[in-house]
Design a protein around this motif. Structure first.
Motif, PDB file in Angstrom:
ATOM      1  N   ILE A  18       0.842  -1.201   0.000  1.00 52.96           N
ATOM      2  CA  ILE A  18       0.000   0.000   0.000  1.00 52.96           C
ATOM      3  C   ILE A  18       0.875   1.248   0.000  1.00 52.96           C
ATOM      4  O   ILE A  18       1.743   1.417   0.850  1.00 52.96           O
ATOM      5  N   VAL A  19       0.613   2.120  -0.970  1.00 55.66           N
ATOM      6  CA  VAL A  19       1.425   3.335  -1.155  1.00 55.66           C
ATOM      7  C   VAL A  19       0.873   4.471  -0.294  1.00 55.66           C
ATOM      8  O   VAL A  19      -0.329   4.710  -0.243  1.00 55.66           O
ATOM      9  N   GLY A  20       1.780   5.177   0.403  1.00 54.47           N
ATOM     10  CA  GLY A  20       1.377   6.352   1.181  1.00 54.47           C
ATOM     11  C   GLY A  20       0.539   5.999   2.399  1.00 54.47           C
ATOM     12  O   GLY A  20       0.618   4.893   2.942  1.00 54.47           O
ATOM     13  N   GLN A  21      -0.280   6.983   2.841  1.00 52.89           N
ATOM     14  CA  GLN A  21      -1.162   6.845   4.015  1.00 52.89           C
ATOM     15  C   GLN A  21      -0.407   6.338   5.245  1.00 52.89           C
ATOM     16  O   GLN A  21      -0.890   5.475   5.986  1.00 52.89           O
ATOM     17  N   GLN A  22       0.789   6.899   5.475  1.00 57.35           N
ATOM     18  CA  GLN A  22       1.647   6.455   6.582  1.00 57.35           C
ATOM     19  C   GLN A  22       0.961   6.624   7.936  1.00 57.35           C
ATOM     20  O   GLN A  22       1.110   5.781   8.826  1.00 57.35           O
ATOM     21  N   GLU A  23       0.233   7.723   8.105  1.00 54.16           N
ATOM     22  CA  GLU A  23      -0.422   8.004   9.386  1.00 54.16           C
ATOM     23  C   GLU A  23      -1.433   6.916   9.737  1.00 54.16           C
ATOM     24  O   GLU A  23      -1.453   6.401  10.861  1.00 54.16           O
ATOM     25  N   MET A  24      -2.266   6.544   8.764  1.00 57.00           N
ATOM     26  CA  MET A  24      -3.268   5.499   8.988  1.00 57.00           C
ATOM     27  C   MET A  24      -2.602   4.151   9.262  1.00 57.00           C
ATOM     28  O   MET A  24      -2.993   3.430  10.194  1.00 57.00           O
ATOM     29  N   LYS A  25      -1.592   3.816   8.486  1.00 48.40           N
ATOM     30  CA  LYS A  25      -0.928   2.515   8.655  1.00 48.40           C
ATOM     31  C   LYS A  25      -0.263   2.406  10.023  1.00 48.40           C
ATOM     32  O   LYS A  25      -0.361   1.371  10.687  1.00 48.40           O
ATOM     33  N   LEU A  26       0.399   3.490  10.454  1.00 48.47           N
ATOM     34  CA  LEU A  26       1.056   3.476  11.767  1.00 48.47           C
ATOM     35  C   LEU A  26       0.025   3.321  12.888  1.00 48.47           C
ATOM     36  O   LEU A  26       0.212   2.503  13.805  1.00 48.47           O
ATOM     37  N   ALA A  27      -1.069   4.078  12.812  1.00 48.53           N
ATOM     38  CA  ALA A  27      -2.109   4.001  13.851  1.00 48.53           C
ATOM     39  C   ALA A  27      -2.683   2.589  13.956  1.00 48.53           C
ATOM     40  O   ALA A  27      -2.895   2.065  15.060  1.00 48.53           O
ATOM     41  N   LEU A  28      -2.906   1.943  12.819  1.00 53.38           N
ATOM     42  CA  LEU A  28      -3.461   0.580  12.810  1.00 53.38           C
ATOM     43  C   LEU A  28      -2.474  -0.420  13.403  1.00 53.38           C
ATOM     44  O   LEU A  28      -2.846  -1.264  14.230  1.00 53.38           O
ATOM     45  N   ILE A  29      -1.208  -0.317  13.008  1.00 49.57           N
ATOM     46  CA  ILE A  29      -0.181  -1.246  13.521  1.00 49.57           C
ATOM     47  C   ILE A  29      -0.046  -1.106  15.039  1.00 49.57           C
ATOM     48  O   ILE A  29       0.004  -2.106  15.763  1.00 49.57           O
ATOM     49  N   LEU A  30      -0.017   0.135  15.544  1.00 52.97           N
ATOM     50  CA  LEU A  30       0.145   0.359  16.982  1.00 52.97           C
ATOM     51  C   LEU A  30      -1.043  -0.203  17.763  1.00 52.97           C
ATOM     52  O   LEU A  30      -0.878  -0.744  18.853  1.00 52.97           O
ATOM     53  N   ASN A  31      -2.248  -0.099  17.209  1.00 55.23           N
ATOM     54  CA  ASN A  31      -3.426  -0.651  17.878  1.00 55.23           C
ATOM     55  C   ASN A  31      -3.417  -2.172  17.908  1.00 55.23           C
ATOM     56  O   ASN A  31      -3.927  -2.777  18.852  1.00 55.23           O
ATOM     57  N   VAL A  32      -2.838  -2.773  16.883  1.00 52.26           N
ATOM     58  CA  VAL A  32      -2.721  -4.238  16.860  1.00 52.26           C
ATOM     59  C   VAL A  32      -1.684  -4.689  17.885  1.00 52.26           C
ATOM     60  O   VAL A  32      -1.861  -5.688  18.579  1.00 52.26           O
TER      61      VAL A  32
END
Length: 363
Positions: A18-32
């Motif tokens: 998945i390209v870009g959207q770093q903020e969303m990806k980081l938030a999801l990973i941290l919640n997992v």
């Protein structure tokens, strides 16, 4: 990542592609890594890959041990993650069959009723046969998985309350005609919505651990890359997945390692005081902002494979944890993070990204 237990499943677009959207990806990973963060609210334009990203993350995660044929995905050994029935059977010395299962992502449809979400009790069966006949709902299926609510801002406030209560307590309780049944409901709550269709009330928004903003990619070259990737994936999913297999496995291992490392983490007392000072300066109601920022900073540190939280770790997560807690007026728009950055730089004595950009432009 797309096949499990010898059973062919529908191919899922790989998270690492998945390209870009770093903020969303980081938030999801941290919640997992640490579900205690309390979920993430993703606000942004339509067609920006919100559901694709969430589904990709669920597919990335390793299989989990569950009690075989249990409707609540009960953990075979951890009491907080198992139903009362399974706990009772364990106490009686019963041999519990164990199976492996992929982490589930449950989609909550917009028109879902409370019964569909929480489950129902069959009163007739309970009265005539003397058993607690319970039909599990979506919260039961979501236990130890991800619950995704698209257009959460269009959902009935009462239903949002129910979801947030379950996510915070880790349990769902259904009561009817004097009969009460509860089951574990430990899940990562992910809500998404389009700001044009209205925001969540500040009181509900505050209960989401993190808030991520996503925007449509503007750079033509990146847009072409995203379109081409999607086209390649649709044409030949197995070949596309094979290309990202190593990256997927590495990210999965980082998440697993971070979950184990979380218990060993230390955050200096002075840093905790500074976090609370930022919250106080921003006039954030309650202590949820302080708690979530601490959890998120630790999760990021664990994800990076370290045990000591740094100022940089806090800087990377604090805007995600606080920006949605600044609204006092329902008509006021959510700050993009400028106020949080400004308060952070003053309290921690570091330059904001804007200050750095200005300094670089003068060179």
């Amino acid at each position: 990542m797309s096949y499990t237990s010898g059973t062919k499943r529908r191919a899922v677009f790989p998270f690492t592609a998945i390209v870009g959207q770093q903020e969303m990806k980081l938030a999801l990973i941290l919640n997992v890594i640490d579900p205690k963060i309390g979920g993430v609210m993703i606000m942004g334009d339509r067609g920006t890959g919100k559901s694709t990203t969430i589904r990709a993350l669920a597919d990335l995660l390793p299989e989990i041990p569950i009690v075989a044929n249990d409707p609540f995905n009960s953990h075979p050994s951890e009491p907080d993650l198992m139903s009362d029935d399974i706990r009772q059977r364990l106490l009686q010395g019963e041999n519990i069959p164990v199976a492996q299962k992929k982490v589930e992502m449950i989609d909550l449809p917009l028109g879902a009723t409370e019964d569909r979400v929480c489950g129902t009790i069959d009163i007739e069966k309970a009265l005539s046969e003397g058993v607690k006949a319970f039909e599990p709902g979506l919260l039961a299926k979501a236990n130890r998985g991800i619950l995704y609510v698209d257009e959460v801002n269009l959902l009935d406030d009462h239903l949002v309350d129910v979801l947030l209560d379950s996510a915070a307590s880790g349990w769902n309780t259904v009561e009817r005609e004097g009969i009460s049944i509860r089951h574990p409901a430990r899940f990562v709550l992910v809500g998404s919505g389009n700001p044009e269709e209205g925001e969540l009330r500040p009181q509900l928004l505050d209960r989401f651990g993190m808030h991520s903003e996503i925007r449509t990619v503007r750079e033509p070259a990146l847009r072409v890359q995203i379109v081409e990737q999607r086209s390649e994936f649709d044409k030949n999913p197995s070949e596309f997945l094979a290309r990202y297999k190593i990256e997927q496995e590495e990210l999965q291992q980082r998440i697993v390692n971070a979950q184990k490392l979380l218990t060993q983490l230390n955050i200096d007392y002075n840093l905790r005081v500074n976090i609370s000072e930022v919250c106080s300066e921003l006039n954030v109601d309650g202590l949820r902002g302080d708690i979530v920022t601490n959890h998120a900073a630790k999760a990021l540190t664990a994800f990076e494979g370290r045990t000591e939280v740094t100022v940089e770790d806090i800087q990377r997560v604090i805007t995600l944890c606080l920006r949605h807690r600044l609204r006092k007026d329902p008509l006021e728009a959510i700050d993009s993070g400028y106020k949080v950055e400004k308060a952070f730089s003053r309290v921690f004595g570091v330059a904001t990204s804007e200050d750095t950009a200005q300094a670089n432009s003068k060179k």
